[in-house]
Scaffold this motif. Structure first.
Motif, PDB file in Angstrom:
ATOM      1  N   LYS A 156       2.817   1.489   0.049  1.00 40.81           N
ATOM      2  CA  LYS A 156       2.907   1.359   1.505  1.00 40.81           C
ATOM      3  C   LYS A 156       1.509   1.481   2.101  1.00 40.81           C
ATOM      4  CE  LYS A 156       7.671   3.025   1.784  1.00 40.81           C
ATOM      5  NZ  LYS A 156       7.906   2.951   0.333  1.00 40.81           N
ATOM      6  N   MET A 157       0.746   0.411   1.996  1.00 43.30           N
ATOM      7  CA  MET A 157      -0.623   0.382   2.505  1.00 43.30           C
ATOM      8  C   MET A 157      -0.822  -0.905   3.284  1.00 43.30           C
ATOM      9  SD  MET A 157      -2.642   1.732  -0.890  1.00 43.30           S
ATOM     10  CE  MET A 157      -2.159   3.263  -1.700  1.00 43.30           C
ATOM     11  N   ASP A 158      -1.411  -0.788   4.478  1.00 44.31           N
ATOM     12  CA  ASP A 158      -1.544  -1.935   5.376  1.00 44.31           C
ATOM     13  C   ASP A 158      -2.351  -3.068   4.768  1.00 44.31           C
ATOM     14  OD1 ASP A 158      -0.073  -0.606   7.267  1.00 44.31           O
ATOM     15  OD2 ASP A 158      -1.823   0.166   8.352  1.00 44.31           O
ATOM     16  N   GLU A 159      -3.331  -2.734   3.936  1.00 48.25           N
ATOM     17  CA  GLU A 159      -4.210  -3.780   3.403  1.00 48.25           C
ATOM     18  C   GLU A 159      -3.599  -4.533   2.226  1.00 48.25           C
ATOM     19  OE1 GLU A 159      -5.801   0.251   1.875  1.00 48.25           O
ATOM     20  OE2 GLU A 159      -4.633  -0.566   3.536  1.00 48.25           O
ATOM     21  N   LEU A 160      -2.405  -4.115   1.784  1.00 46.02           N
ATOM     22  CA  LEU A 160      -1.742  -4.758   0.653  1.00 46.02           C
ATOM     23  C   LEU A 160      -0.530  -5.571   1.118  1.00 46.02           C
ATOM     24  CD1 LEU A 160      -1.806  -1.896  -2.016  1.00 46.02           C
ATOM     25  CD2 LEU A 160      -3.397  -3.802  -1.768  1.00 46.02           C
ATOM     26  N   THR A 161      -0.329  -6.712   0.485  1.00 45.07           N
ATOM     27  CA  THR A 161       0.850  -7.543   0.728  1.00 45.07           C
ATOM     28  C   THR A 161       1.820  -7.362  -0.438  1.00 45.07           C
ATOM     29  OG1 THR A 161      -0.392  -9.200   1.952  1.00 45.07           O
ATOM     30  CG2 THR A 161       1.687  -9.904   0.990  1.00 45.07           C
ATOM     31  N   SER A 162       3.095  -7.177  -0.124  1.00 43.09           N
ATOM     32  CA  SER A 162       4.126  -7.009  -1.151  1.00 43.09           C
ATOM     33  C   SER A 162       5.199  -8.073  -0.980  1.00 43.09           C
ATOM     34  CB  SER A 162       4.761  -5.620  -1.070  1.00 43.09           C
ATOM     35  OG  SER A 162       3.797  -4.603  -1.259  1.00 43.09           O
ATOM     36  N   HIS A 163       5.668  -8.594  -2.092  1.00 43.14           N
ATOM     37  CA  HIS A 163       6.723  -9.597  -2.052  1.00 43.14           C
ATOM     38  C   HIS A 163       7.684  -9.330  -3.205  1.00 43.14           C
ATOM     39  CE1 HIS A 163       8.649 -13.470  -1.385  1.00 43.14           C
ATOM     40  NE2 HIS A 163       8.589 -13.686  -2.692  1.00 43.14           N
ATOM     41  N   GLN A 164       8.975  -9.133  -2.879  1.00 43.88           N
ATOM     42  CA  GLN A 164       9.944  -8.871  -3.945  1.00 43.88           C
ATOM     43  C   GLN A 164      10.205 -10.160  -4.721  1.00 43.88           C
ATOM     44  OE1 GLN A 164      13.406  -6.652  -2.829  1.00 43.88           O
ATOM     45  NE2 GLN A 164      14.447  -6.987  -4.784  1.00 43.88           N
ATOM     46  N   ILE A 165      10.046 -10.084  -6.032  1.00 43.13           N
ATOM     47  CA  ILE A 165      10.212 -11.261  -6.878  1.00 43.13           C
ATOM     48  C   ILE A 165      11.441 -11.171  -7.776  1.00 43.13           C
ATOM     49  CG2 ILE A 165       7.771 -11.866  -6.891  1.00 43.13           C
ATOM     50  CD1 ILE A 165       7.494 -10.473  -9.576  1.00 43.13           C
ATOM     51  N   GLY A 166      12.226 -10.116  -7.588  1.00 43.73           N
ATOM     52  CA  GLY A 166      13.439  -9.970  -8.390  1.00 43.73           C
ATOM     53  C   GLY A 166      13.826  -8.516  -8.525  1.00 43.73           C
ATOM     54  N   HIS A 167      14.590  -8.226  -9.532  1.00 41.92           N
ATOM     55  CA  HIS A 167      14.985  -6.848  -9.815  1.00 41.92           C
ATOM     56  C   HIS A 167      15.161  -6.705 -11.316  1.00 41.92           C
ATOM     57  CE1 HIS A 167      18.925  -8.862  -9.788  1.00 41.92           C
ATOM     58  NE2 HIS A 167      19.262  -7.950 -10.680  1.00 41.92           N
ATOM     59  N   ILE A 168      15.204  -5.463 -11.764  1.00 41.61           N
ATOM     60  CA  ILE A 168      15.473  -5.184 -13.179  1.00 41.61           C
ATOM     61  C   ILE A 168      16.723  -4.318 -13.274  1.00 41.61           C
ATOM     62  CG2 ILE A 168      13.044  -5.400 -13.811  1.00 41.61           C
ATOM     63  CD1 ILE A 168      12.870  -2.368 -13.951  1.00 41.61           C
TER      64      ILE A 168
ATOM     65  N   GLN B  28      -4.301  -8.303   1.048  1.00 42.51           N
ATOM     66  CA  GLN B  28      -4.050  -9.273   2.112  1.00 42.51           C
ATOM     67  C   GLN B  28      -5.167 -10.301   2.222  1.00 42.51           C
ATOM     68  OE1 GLN B  28      -3.280  -7.477   5.883  1.00 42.51           O
ATOM     69  NE2 GLN B  28      -1.189  -6.865   5.369  1.00 42.51           N
ATOM     70  N   ASN B  29      -6.409  -9.877   2.024  1.00 46.44           N
ATOM     71  CA  ASN B  29      -7.552 -10.786   2.168  1.00 46.44           C
ATOM     72  C   ASN B  29      -8.089 -11.252   0.812  1.00 46.44           C
ATOM     73  OD1 ASN B  29      -8.622  -8.373   1.349  1.00 46.44           O
ATOM     74  ND2 ASN B  29     -10.262  -8.305   2.877  1.00 46.44           N
ATOM     75  N   SER B  30      -7.230 -11.240  -0.199  1.00 56.48           N
ATOM     76  CA  SER B  30      -7.649 -11.697  -1.523  1.00 56.48           C
ATOM     77  C   SER B  30      -8.024 -13.174  -1.481  1.00 56.48           C
ATOM     78  CB  SER B  30      -6.515 -11.485  -2.537  1.00 56.48           C
ATOM     79  OG  SER B  30      -6.818 -12.116  -3.767  1.00 56.48           O
ATOM     80  N   ASP B  31      -9.112 -13.514  -2.175  1.00 56.63           N
ATOM     81  CA  ASP B  31      -9.506 -14.923  -2.230  1.00 56.63           C
ATOM     82  C   ASP B  31      -8.664 -15.708  -3.232  1.00 56.63           C
ATOM     83  OD1 ASP B  31     -10.475 -13.765  -4.505  1.00 56.63           O
ATOM     84  OD2 ASP B  31     -12.576 -14.312  -4.185  1.00 56.63           O
ATOM     85  N   GLN B  32      -7.719 -15.028  -3.884  1.00 56.15           N
ATOM     86  CA  GLN B  32      -6.830 -15.681  -4.851  1.00 56.15           C
ATOM     87  C   GLN B  32      -5.416 -15.852  -4.308  1.00 56.15           C
ATOM     88  OE1 GLN B  32      -7.994 -17.030  -7.396  1.00 56.15           O
ATOM     89  NE2 GLN B  32      -9.222 -15.752  -8.728  1.00 56.15           N
ATOM     90  N   GLN B  33      -5.238 -15.671  -3.019  1.00 59.79           N
ATOM     91  CA  GLN B  33      -3.885 -15.686  -2.441  1.00 59.79           C
ATOM     92  C   GLN B  33      -3.123 -16.977  -2.738  1.00 59.79           C
ATOM     93  OE1 GLN B  33      -2.645 -13.855   1.328  1.00 59.79           O
ATOM     94  NE2 GLN B  33      -4.818 -13.619   1.778  1.00 59.79           N
ATOM     95  N   THR B  34      -3.797 -18.112  -2.629  1.00 62.87           N
ATOM     96  CA  THR B  34      -3.130 -19.398  -2.857  1.00 62.87           C
ATOM     97  C   THR B  34      -2.569 -19.465  -4.271  1.00 62.87           C
ATOM     98  OG1 THR B  34      -4.592 -20.495  -1.284  1.00 62.87           O
ATOM     99  CG2 THR B  34      -3.408 -21.895  -2.856  1.00 62.87           C
ATOM    100  N   HIS B  35      -3.370 -19.074  -5.236  1.00 57.44           N
ATOM    101  CA  HIS B  35      -2.938 -19.130  -6.639  1.00 57.44           C
ATOM    102  C   HIS B  35      -1.858 -18.082  -6.937  1.00 57.44           C
ATOM    103  CE1 HIS B  35      -6.275 -21.845  -7.116  1.00 57.44           C
ATOM    104  NE2 HIS B  35      -7.107 -20.918  -6.692  1.00 57.44           N
ATOM    105  N   ILE B  36      -1.969 -16.923  -6.270  1.00 51.84           N
ATOM    106  CA  ILE B  36      -0.953 -15.887  -6.462  1.00 51.84           C
ATOM    107  C   ILE B  36       0.406 -16.377  -5.960  1.00 51.84           C
ATOM    108  CG2 ILE B  36      -0.200 -13.613  -5.663  1.00 51.84           C
ATOM    109  CD1 ILE B  36      -3.168 -12.773  -5.708  1.00 51.84           C
ATOM    110  N   ARG B  37       0.420 -16.958  -4.779  1.00 51.76           N
ATOM    111  CA  ARG B  37       1.686 -17.423  -4.201  1.00 51.76           C
ATOM    112  C   ARG B  37       2.297 -18.549  -5.041  1.00 51.76           C
ATOM    113  NH1 ARG B  37       2.841 -15.178   0.635  1.00 51.76           N
ATOM    114  NH2 ARG B  37       1.140 -14.158   1.778  1.00 51.76           N
ATOM    115  N   GLN B  38       1.466 -19.390  -5.629  1.00 50.70           N
ATOM    116  CA  GLN B  38       1.981 -20.432  -6.515  1.00 50.70           C
ATOM    117  C   GLN B  38       2.599 -19.807  -7.762  1.00 50.70           C
ATOM    118  OE1 GLN B  38      -1.379 -22.968  -7.251  1.00 50.70           O
ATOM    119  NE2 GLN B  38      -1.156 -24.084  -5.328  1.00 50.70           N
ATOM    120  N   LEU B  39       1.938 -18.764  -8.262  1.00 50.92           N
ATOM    121  CA  LEU B  39       2.389 -18.131  -9.487  1.00 50.92           C
ATOM    122  C   LEU B  39       3.751 -17.454  -9.315  1.00 50.92           C
ATOM    123  CD1 LEU B  39       0.745 -17.997 -12.164  1.00 50.92           C
ATOM    124  CD2 LEU B  39       0.259 -15.618 -11.618  1.00 50.92           C
TER     125      LEU B  39
END
Length: 273
Positions: free
Chosen positions: A149-161, A255-266
């Motif tokens: 829970k940090m403002d500078e981080l983006t989280s996205h649920q990709i599933g569950h275990i 949030q300001n990662s320069d790899q965001q585009t590739h992360i979202r594709q992944l």
């Protein structure tokens, strides 16, 4: 230090001739002589003795030689790594050992099967260390069961275990088993409390799911493992009257990662649990 000066020094020391060094470096002989003088002025020593065509290293030049070779090798490796990362958009992905072993390795296999020219780094470490690496930009993507829970981080649920409580099929049936504590997240203790009293200590604490499975029979203990492992490993037996535990799985990045585009594709490819 100008690496071109070291490169020229190494070529002259190899050829023992300013003219041949100039040809190899595509320079004029005067340019080679000028570079060597620059290097000597920086170091405050003579690197070569010059008697007509007889060019020899001085004792200072001999001492510099292995360092110059090492520095140039390091510089070449650094240039290669930097250009490799830029060219292929290499992503570093971090997760706990248990997540890699149980869930993320098949996901990674599917990624490589479906995508060409994919270059990834898979890291294993504890969650708090990887959160720190995210902030320091040493890690691009964290996959975890707990979203920081940090403002500078983006989280996205990709599933569950899905986790079930297992014992070894070869172990004798008991009313109460010892417990192997496996890393499924810091807040997982709420699911473990009913297994033992508050003062009971796990017989083993680990981050490896495979190590846990292999030691269930030896220790006569139980542990939470992926529920689908019951069909994959004949030595596992689920303990009845215990519920399957569902845990969310998150992808986390700056949030300001320069790899965001590739992360979202992944992360468009689901983690099939």
């Amino acid at each position: 230090m100008d690496t071109e000066l070291l490169k020229t020094f190494l070529e002259v020391s190899r050829t023992r001739h300013f003219g041949r060094a100039a040809e190899a470096l595509y320079l004029t002989q005067s340019a080679v002589s000028f570079r060597i003088r620059q290097l000597e002025n920086q170091l405050g020593v003579n690197l070569f003795t010059r008697h007509r065509n007889n060019i020899r290293l001085t004792s200072a030049g001999e001492r510099l030689l292995p360092y110059a070779e090492s520095l140039m090798n390091t510089w070449q490796m650094a240039k290669k790594e930097v250009s490799h990362t830029q060219q292929h958009h290499e992503l570093s992905i971090g997760a706990s050992a248990s997540l890699w072993e149980a869930y993320l390795t098949p996901w990674l296999q599917t990624l490589y099967q479906q995508r060409e020219s994919l270059h990834l780094e898979a890291r294993i470490a504890q969650r708090h260390l990887m959160v720190k690496q995210l902030h320091e930009r040493q890690l691009d993507l964290l996959i975890t069961t707990e979203a920081p829970k940090m403002d500078e981080l983006t989280s996205h649920q990709i599933g569950h275990i899905s986790l079930a409580l297992f014992r070894s099929r070869k172990s004798e049936k008991k009313e109460k088993y010892d417990y192997i504590k496996l890393e499924w997240g810091a807040d997982f203790h709420q699911h473990e409390n009913y297994l033992a009293g508050a003062d009971d200590i796990p017989v083993l604490t680990t981050t490896s799911a495979h190590l846990t499975r292999q030691l269930l029979h030896t220790t006569g203990a139980c542990a939470f493992l992926p529920d689908f492992w019951e069909t994959e490993y004949s030595d596992l037996l689920s303990i009845q009257d215990t519920a399957v535990v569902l845990r969310p799985l998150y992808a986390v990045w700056l949030q300001n990662s320069d790899q965001q585009t590739h992360i979202r594709q992944l992360i468009k490819l689901p983690v099939n649990i």
